[in-house]
Scaffold this active site. Sequence first.
Site, short mmCIF file in Angstrom:
data_model
loop_
_atom_site.label_atom_id
_atom_site.label_comp_id
_atom_site.label_asym_id
_atom_site.label_seq_id
_atom_site.Cartn_x
_atom_site.Cartn_y
_atom_site.Cartn_z
N CYS A 66 -2.84 7.75 -4.64
CA CYS A 66 -2.87 6.94 -5.87
C CYS A 66 -2.69 5.49 -5.45
CB CYS A 66 -1.82 7.40 -6.88
SG CYS A 66 -0.10 7.20 -6.37
N SER A 67 -2.21 4.64 -6.33
CA SER A 67 -2.16 3.21 -6.02
C SER A 67 -1.16 2.89 -4.91
CB SER A 67 -1.81 2.41 -7.28
OG SER A 67 -2.84 2.52 -8.22
#
Length: 224
Positions: free
Chosen positions: A166-167
């Site tokens: 994810c980020s």
Amino acid sequence: MASLTSIATPYPSSSQALRLKSSGNTLFSAGVRSAAMVSGQKTLKIQCTSTKPAKPAAEVDWRQKRELLLEKRVRSVDVKEAQRLQKENNFVILDVRPEAEYKAGHPPGAINVEMYRLIREWTAWDIARRLGFAFFGIFSGTEENPEFIQSVEAKLDKEAKIIVACSSAGTMKPTQNLPEGQQSRSLIAAYLLVLNGYKNVFHLEGGIYAWGKEGLPVETIEED
């Protein structure tokens, strides 16, 4: 004539068995969630149809999620190790960010299945959630993607080697300030994957942010 006794049993444990008083003899087996009631020569059966809704993965206590991740030997890898595994060992990077972020830039060959998505329905509950987000100035409220596992299964079988990203990724590693690490979208996704039978799940430490910071290649997808 048989008499009907109302029975209220909110999610009893399977080990309980309750004997209730009525005009006849009533035996309730909590594990089966049914009751057989006898009065005179007539028998009535009551089936309890209430079921507790499944708790969304995000609401499961992080300690419980972390415990399962460690039990299933989900390990974190840095971005360079992830790139090597992708090239040499047929690992697939599963990017669980929103589609717009994925299109803006992702590791080459990564596939996208959103862990969270924009709220889509317009039930009274969904409208209330939208209003709740709007109260805080957020006009694009999100919800956990109920089709996450089905979407992954359509793209990857249970034997696939997966690195979830994810980020910024969170961490399972304990620190002085975070003795149990910190959860993230990718760790919640990893939890769901192992919970549903995926056997080779890794986690990208530092996330896509660290991938870009290391100057590793990224692909973009132009909007139509």
